[in-house]
Design an enzyme around this catalytic site. Structure first.
Site, PDB file in Angstrom:
ATOM      1  N   SER A 194      -6.244   3.347   4.117  1.00  0.00           N
ATOM      2  CA  SER A 194      -5.702   2.447   3.090  1.00  0.00           C
ATOM      3  C   SER A 194      -6.821   1.819   2.277  1.00  0.00           C
ATOM      4  O   SER A 194      -6.888   0.602   2.085  1.00  0.00           O
ATOM      5  CB  SER A 194      -4.822   1.357   3.724  1.00  0.00           C
ATOM      6  N   LYS A 246       0.063   3.748  -2.675  1.00  0.00           N
ATOM      7  CA  LYS A 246      -0.936   4.808  -2.545  1.00  0.00           C
ATOM      8  C   LYS A 246      -0.296   6.189  -2.366  1.00  0.00           C
ATOM      9  O   LYS A 246      -0.954   7.204  -2.627  1.00  0.00           O
ATOM     10  CB  LYS A 246      -1.868   4.508  -1.371  1.00  0.00           C
ATOM     11  N   SER A 281       0.795  -1.239   0.000  1.00  0.00           N
ATOM     12  CA  SER A 281       0.000   0.000   0.000  1.00  0.00           C
ATOM     13  C   SER A 281       0.820   1.279   0.000  1.00  0.00           C
ATOM     14  O   SER A 281       0.250   2.367  -0.075  1.00  0.00           O
ATOM     15  CB  SER A 281      -0.954   0.019   1.197  1.00  0.00           C
TER      16      SER A 281
END
Length: 485
Positions: free
Chosen positions: A322, A132, A129
């Site tokens: 997230s 991101k 993640s």
């Protein structure tokens, strides 16, 4: 792998309906040149004296209330920069026991960019993640952070038809709009009420058909690089420009754990039922209109609209919680703002252009998706650290919503339940970072204030992880050691 890779909100828990919980914003501006340090969000740690009874450095003192954006509690620009040897002595022992076959690590001074520690910094690894962070950079670079997305209802082409047009807001609620929310700022019940009033004002009969237009996004709704197991588990799935609760099935008063089979159609069905109820409020029952896909006629009169939270707020929610689906949506919106197709490929191209525009090296970088669910993604630690530093030190303030949204160690978002062991507590409230976890990947990229008030940026990416929980603890201990410098 023994089980599907996962990260983001755990199964059975959707995004939180209210991301804010009385947090305080610490906005830090540097006096040197035009460099600005983005504000931190601290949930509850009050200001206080240092361990020796003296005053804490300014970078560690939290204001009693959130200052205005131009008001500052600046870090001390004279705070000493830790020596590389000190940083190595703090970080290396903590990471030595991390159960990972490959790693890429960078620690730098946030103000100057000076590298204080590098361990295979240019090795491109699966970032999970932490991908991101690149998505946030793309959105805040290409799109207006203050823009709100409009979900509209227009007159249909055939008699008795109205068209529900998706404008990219996938944080819709099935109820009334909540102006204080990010998730659920725009509500379908409110949209139905406004549509009913508009139809009554025109003297129009009750619609017999509600068509839904999800043509804003183009290309495949599912990335070919996503694991079927992750899709089956609901960690990621088809992406539409029109959805409830960030692609969750409504359940009771909040987001449910299930994913919709057709997100746009689900919104249209809720809207059709609400519209029939509103039209029948003061008269005889009205049949629920038939729901079907369709395109809005060009130049069709608008009947009603609701507006989303700003893109900056949505980016903040995406980073803090997230949210995988929201990351993919924002990637497509960034592509559209960059005059590219609002598609998977367009999102990749927009993200690459954002990195290039800000001078981030892209050799070794692979942008397979926007959420980090793809095992084909590749980012070296030097790229992640540079992106964090860009968000943190943007002199225009355009990128700083990304820095402010990063979870607080031990206090918010995906870091709320971390940094709870004795060896990790020194970073609570003083580190902010984006998490990343897959079955074989652990990553953390963010910034931390040292005990003497120096702001450091860092990125740790671990691959070939055999025990994710132990690897996360090792990374948290490394960041806590930086906070003690």
């Amino acid at each position: 792998m023994s089980s599907p890779p996962r990260h983001g909100p755990p199964a059975g828990r959707g995004p939180r309906a209210r991301p804010g919980r009385g947090r305080r914003v610490l906005t830090a501006l540097l006096a040197t040149g035009c460099l600005a340090v983005a504000g931190w969000l601290h949930p509850h740690w009050p200001p206080g004296p240092g361990a020796d009874g003296g005053q804490l450095p300014a970078a560690r003192v939290l204001p009693a209330q959130a200052p205005a954006p131009a008001g500052a509690v600046p870090p001390d620009p004279d705070a000493p920069v830790p020596r590389p040897g000190e940083v190595a002595a703090a970080v290396d022992p903590a990471l030595a026991g991390a159960p990972a076959g490959r790693r890429s690590v960078v620690v730098a001074d946030a103000l100057t960019g000076e590298r204080l520690l590098e361990r295979d910094p240019d090795v491109p690894l699966v970032p999970a993640s932490n991908q991101k962070l690149v998505t946030a950079l793309s959105v805040l670079t290409h799109a207006d952070p203050g823009r709100r997305l409009r979900t509209t209802v227009v007159q249909g082409r055939e008699p008795g038809a109205v068209v529900l047009v998706g404008g990219g807001d996938t944080l819709l609620s099935p109820g009334r709009s909540d102006p204080d929310a990010v998730l659920g700022r725009a509500g379908i019940r409110t949209l139905a009420e406004e549509t009913a009033r508009a139809l009554a004002g025109r003297g129009a009969p009750a619609p017999t058909t509600v068509r839904w237009d999800a043509s804003l996004f183009t290309g495949p709704a599912v990335n070919a690089d996503w694991a079927p197991g992750d899709i089956a588990a609901g960690q990621i799935g088809p992406v539409a420009p029109l959805a409830l609760w960030s692609h969750h099935v409504p359940a009771g008063e909040g987001p449910g754990p299930e994913r919709p089979r057709n997100a746009a159609q689900d919104v249209a069905e809720v809207f059709a039922a609400e519209l029939a109820a509103r039209l029948a409020a003061d008269g005889p029952p009205v049949p629920v209109p038939v729901v079907a896909p369709g395109r809005a006629p060009e130049g069709a009169p608008e009947l009603a609209a609701v507006e989303s939270a700003t893109l900056a707020e949505q980016t903040g929610l995406m980073l803090r919680e997230s949210d995988n689906h929201l990351a993919e949506v924002l990637s497509r919106l960034a592509a559209r703002a960059a005059d590219r197709p609002a598609s998977i490929e367009g999102g990749r191209a927009a993200a690459a252009a954002a990195l290039e525009a800000h001078g981030v090296r892209t050799d070794g970088v692979v942008l397979s998706d926007a959420s980090g669910m793809s095992l084909a993604d590749r980012l070296p630690a030097r790229t992640i650290e540079h992106v964090v530093r860009l968000l943190l030190t943007d002199p225009t303030g355009t990128l700083t919503p990304g820095a402010r949204a990063l979870p607080v160690a031990g206090g918010s978002g995906t870091l709320e339940d971390r940094f709870d062991d004795d060896a990790e507590r020194s970073a609570r409230g003083l580190a902010r970072a984006k998490t990343g976890t897959l079955n074989s990947v652990v990553s953390l990229g963010g910034h931390v204030s040292t005990e003497r008030g120096r702001l450091l940026t860092f990125s740790v990416v671990l691959n070939e992880v055999t025990d994710p929980a132990a690897a996360r603890d090792a990374v948290d201990r490394a960041v806590a050691a930086l906070a003690r410098l």
